[in-house]
Motif scaffolding. Structure first.
Motif, PDB file in Angstrom:
ATOM      1  N   ALA A  22     -49.904  55.460  43.396  1.00  0.00           N
ATOM      2  CA  ALA A  22     -49.028  56.132  44.360  1.00  0.00           C
ATOM      3  C   ALA A  22     -49.834  56.971  45.341  1.00  0.00           C
ATOM      4  CB  ALA A  22     -48.010  57.011  43.624  1.00  0.00           C
ATOM      5  N   GLY A  23     -50.975  57.468  44.888  1.00  0.00           N
ATOM      6  CA  GLY A  23     -51.834  58.297  45.730  1.00  0.00           C
ATOM      7  C   GLY A  23     -52.728  57.510  46.663  1.00  0.00           C
ATOM      8  N   ARG A  24     -52.545  56.199  46.699  1.00  0.00           N
ATOM      9  CA  ARG A  24     -53.235  55.293  47.635  1.00  0.00           C
ATOM     10  C   ARG A  24     -54.627  54.849  47.174  1.00  0.00           C
ATOM     11  NH1 ARG A  24     -48.546  55.770  48.982  1.00  0.00           N
ATOM     12  NH2 ARG A  24     -47.751  56.508  50.944  1.00  0.00           N
ATOM     13  N   ILE A  25     -54.850  54.842  45.857  1.00  0.00           N
ATOM     14  CA  ILE A  25     -56.097  54.307  45.317  1.00  0.00           C
ATOM     15  C   ILE A  25     -55.792  52.903  44.795  1.00  0.00           C
ATOM     16  CG2 ILE A  25     -57.899  54.558  43.541  1.00  0.00           C
ATOM     17  CD1 ILE A  25     -58.031  56.730  45.705  1.00  0.00           C
ATOM     18  N   PRO A  26     -56.490  51.875  45.274  1.00  0.00           N
ATOM     19  CA  PRO A  26     -56.264  50.519  44.750  1.00  0.00           C
ATOM     20  C   PRO A  26     -56.644  50.445  43.273  1.00  0.00           C
ATOM     21  CG  PRO A  26     -57.704  50.479  46.694  1.00  0.00           C
ATOM     22  CD  PRO A  26     -57.517  51.912  46.310  1.00  0.00           C
ATOM     23  N   LEU A  27     -55.922  49.636  42.530  1.00  0.00           N
ATOM     24  CA  LEU A  27     -56.168  49.500  41.098  1.00  0.00           C
ATOM     25  C   LEU A  27     -56.718  48.119  40.763  1.00  0.00           C
ATOM     26  CD1 LEU A  27     -52.843  50.979  39.621  1.00  0.00           C
ATOM     27  CD2 LEU A  27     -54.925  52.207  40.305  1.00  0.00           C
ATOM     28  N   LEU A  28     -57.509  48.066  39.704  1.00  0.00           N
ATOM     29  CA  LEU A  28     -57.933  46.794  39.127  1.00  0.00           C
ATOM     30  C   LEU A  28     -57.148  46.632  37.827  1.00  0.00           C
ATOM     31  CD1 LEU A  28     -59.707  44.282  39.149  1.00  0.00           C
ATOM     32  CD2 LEU A  28     -61.472  45.614  37.967  1.00  0.00           C
ATOM     33  N   VAL A  29     -56.113  45.806  37.870  1.00  0.00           N
ATOM     34  CA  VAL A  29     -55.255  45.530  36.720  1.00  0.00           C
ATOM     35  C   VAL A  29     -54.948  44.030  36.707  1.00  0.00           C
ATOM     36  CG1 VAL A  29     -54.187  47.834  36.669  1.00  0.00           C
ATOM     37  CG2 VAL A  29     -53.133  46.020  37.988  1.00  0.00           C
ATOM     38  N   ASP A  30     -54.585  43.510  35.540  1.00  0.00           N
ATOM     39  CA  ASP A  30     -54.223  42.091  35.478  1.00  0.00           C
ATOM     40  C   ASP A  30     -52.805  41.864  34.960  1.00  0.00           C
ATOM     41  OD1 ASP A  30     -54.480  42.555  32.745  1.00  0.00           O
ATOM     42  OD2 ASP A  30     -56.403  41.521  32.605  1.00  0.00           O
ATOM     43  N   ASN A  31     -52.144  42.920  34.532  1.00  0.00           N
ATOM     44  CA  ASN A  31     -50.762  42.849  34.040  1.00  0.00           C
ATOM     45  C   ASN A  31     -50.574  41.878  32.882  1.00  0.00           C
ATOM     46  OD1 ASN A  31     -49.715  44.765  35.943  1.00  0.00           O
ATOM     47  ND2 ASN A  31     -49.954  43.189  37.502  1.00  0.00           N
ATOM     48  N   CYS A  32     -51.638  41.604  32.128  1.00  0.00           N
ATOM     49  CA  CYS A  32     -51.515  40.744  30.934  1.00  0.00           C
ATOM     50  C   CYS A  32     -50.666  41.419  29.865  1.00  0.00           C
ATOM     51  CB  CYS A  32     -52.895  40.408  30.361  1.00  0.00           C
ATOM     52  SG  CYS A  32     -53.796  39.199  31.353  1.00  0.00           S
ATOM     53  N   ARG A  33     -50.849  42.721  29.707  1.00  0.00           N
ATOM     54  CA  ARG A  33     -50.071  43.466  28.718  1.00  0.00           C
ATOM     55  C   ARG A  33     -48.822  44.003  29.414  1.00  0.00           C
ATOM     56  NH1 ARG A  33     -52.272  48.433  24.967  1.00  0.00           N
ATOM     57  NH2 ARG A  33     -50.542  48.437  23.480  1.00  0.00           N
ATOM     58  N   LYS A  34     -47.695  43.503  29.009  1.00  0.00           N
ATOM     59  CA  LYS A  34     -46.427  43.817  29.673  1.00  0.00           C
ATOM     60  C   LYS A  34     -45.866  45.162  29.213  1.00  0.00           C
ATOM     61  CE  LYS A  34     -46.444  39.925  31.812  1.00  0.00           C
ATOM     62  NZ  LYS A  34     -46.999  39.905  33.140  1.00  0.00           N
ATOM     63  N   ALA A  35     -45.038  45.743  30.063  1.00  0.00           N
ATOM     64  CA  ALA A  35     -44.330  46.978  29.724  1.00  0.00           C
ATOM     65  C   ALA A  35     -43.499  46.738  28.468  1.00  0.00           C
ATOM     66  CB  ALA A  35     -43.438  47.398  30.886  1.00  0.00           C
ATOM     67  N   ASP A  36     -43.352  47.794  27.654  1.00  0.00           N
ATOM     68  CA  ASP A  36     -42.559  47.702  26.433  1.00  0.00           C
ATOM     69  C   ASP A  36     -41.972  49.075  26.131  1.00  0.00           C
ATOM     70  OD1 ASP A  36     -44.654  49.200  25.298  1.00  0.00           O
ATOM     71  OD2 ASP A  36     -45.578  47.461  24.364  1.00  0.00           O
ATOM     72  N   ALA A  37     -41.407  49.240  24.948  1.00  0.00           N
ATOM     73  CA  ALA A  37     -40.769  50.506  24.586  1.00  0.00           C
ATOM     74  C   ALA A  37     -41.767  51.661  24.550  1.00  0.00           C
ATOM     75  CB  ALA A  37     -40.082  50.373  23.224  1.00  0.00           C
ATOM     76  N   SER A  38     -43.028  51.386  24.236  1.00  0.00           N
ATOM     77  CA  SER A  38     -44.038  52.443  24.175  1.00  0.00           C
ATOM     78  C   SER A  38     -44.536  52.852  25.558  1.00  0.00           C
ATOM     79  CB  SER A  38     -45.220  51.988  23.316  1.00  0.00           C
ATOM     80  OG  SER A  38     -44.803  51.794  21.986  1.00  0.00           O
ATOM     81  N   ASN A  39     -44.548  51.927  26.491  1.00  0.00           N
ATOM     82  CA  ASN A  39     -44.972  52.193  27.872  1.00  0.00           C
ATOM     83  C   ASN A  39     -44.028  51.455  28.823  1.00  0.00           C
ATOM     84  OD1 ASN A  39     -47.123  53.938  27.668  1.00  0.00           O
ATOM     85  ND2 ASN A  39     -48.600  52.568  28.590  1.00  0.00           N
ATOM     86  N   PRO A  40     -42.847  52.024  29.084  1.00  0.00           N
ATOM     87  CA  PRO A  40     -41.841  51.337  29.890  1.00  0.00           C
ATOM     88  C   PRO A  40     -42.259  51.039  31.327  1.00  0.00           C
ATOM     89  CG  PRO A  40     -40.909  53.312  28.855  1.00  0.00           C
ATOM     90  CD  PRO A  40     -42.366  53.285  28.548  1.00  0.00           C
ATOM     91  N   LYS A  41     -43.248  51.759  31.848  1.00  0.00           N
ATOM     92  CA  LYS A  41     -43.704  51.513  33.221  1.00  0.00           C
ATOM     93  C   LYS A  41     -44.934  50.603  33.262  1.00  0.00           C
ATOM     94  CE  LYS A  41     -43.417  54.603  36.358  1.00  0.00           C
ATOM     95  NZ  LYS A  41     -43.677  55.812  37.162  1.00  0.00           N
TER      96      LYS A  41
END
Length: 187
Positions: A22-41
């Motif tokens: 949100a602060g305008r820093i690009p991220l290196l992520v692959d989204n392999c691990r999907k959101a779940d009850a422990s980390n809804p976002k």
């Protein structure tokens, strides 16, 4: 420069990745691990970081100018030919332990193999060792950010973080993504 968000599991690293995005820093992520009850976002992970211990650093050029999440135990394996800015998330230890137990229960695993007192001692020792190691690395600068203060007084913590990022963050946008409702393991 590669920005790294680090900390113990369940210390607020995913929240910080969300705030940096949100602060305008690009991220290196692959989204392999999907959101779940422990980390809804979502977890904001890049799976290949787990290969650092075995020497897999071929992905590091892709991380330049971005933020990537790496747990503290893997920081020792960072290649020395890059410069790093590391954000270490700190959270009240009893909350980390409670959150880890809750997550293990959700996953159907037994959380009580080691006592809280012993885990607390081991984690604090580990964090002290990491800080001592980082202090002796000429290619690394770091800041500790308190998860709990981010929830109750985000301006103070995020102004410090903005200074650390050479005043390139959009602090107001970062504050807007903090969701106190996700602060579930309070102690």
């Amino acid at each position: 420069m590669i920005s790294i968000v680090s900390g113990l599991p369940r210390s607020g690293t995913s929240m910080m990745m969300s705030m940096l995005e949100a602060g305008r820093i690009p991220l290196l992520v692959d989204n392999c691990r999907k959101a779940d009850a422990s980390n809804p976002k979502g977890y904001y992970e890049f799976k290949r970081v787990k290969g650092l211990r075995e020497g897999d650093a071929a992905w590091m050029p892709e991380a330049r100018g971005k933020a990537v999440k790496i747990i503290t135990a893997l920081l020792y394996y960072l290649p020395h030919d890059y410069t790093y800015r590391i954000v270490i998330m700190r959270r009240t230890m009893s909350e980390i332990l409670a959150s880890q137990k809750k997550m293990l229960l959700i996953e159907g695993k037994c959380p009580d193999t080691v006592s809280d007192d012993e885990l607390n001692r081991l984690y604090e020792k580990h964090l002290l060792q990491i800080k001592n190691w980082i202090t002796n690395q000429p290619n690394i600068k770091y800041i500790e950010v308190n998860y709990n203060r981010c929830l109750v007084a985000p301006n103070t913590e995020l102004q410090r973080l903005d200074e650390f990022f050479d005043k390139q963050l959009d602090v107001e946008e970062m504050i807007s993504v903090i969701e106190p409702d996700l602060y579930r393991q309070r102690k």
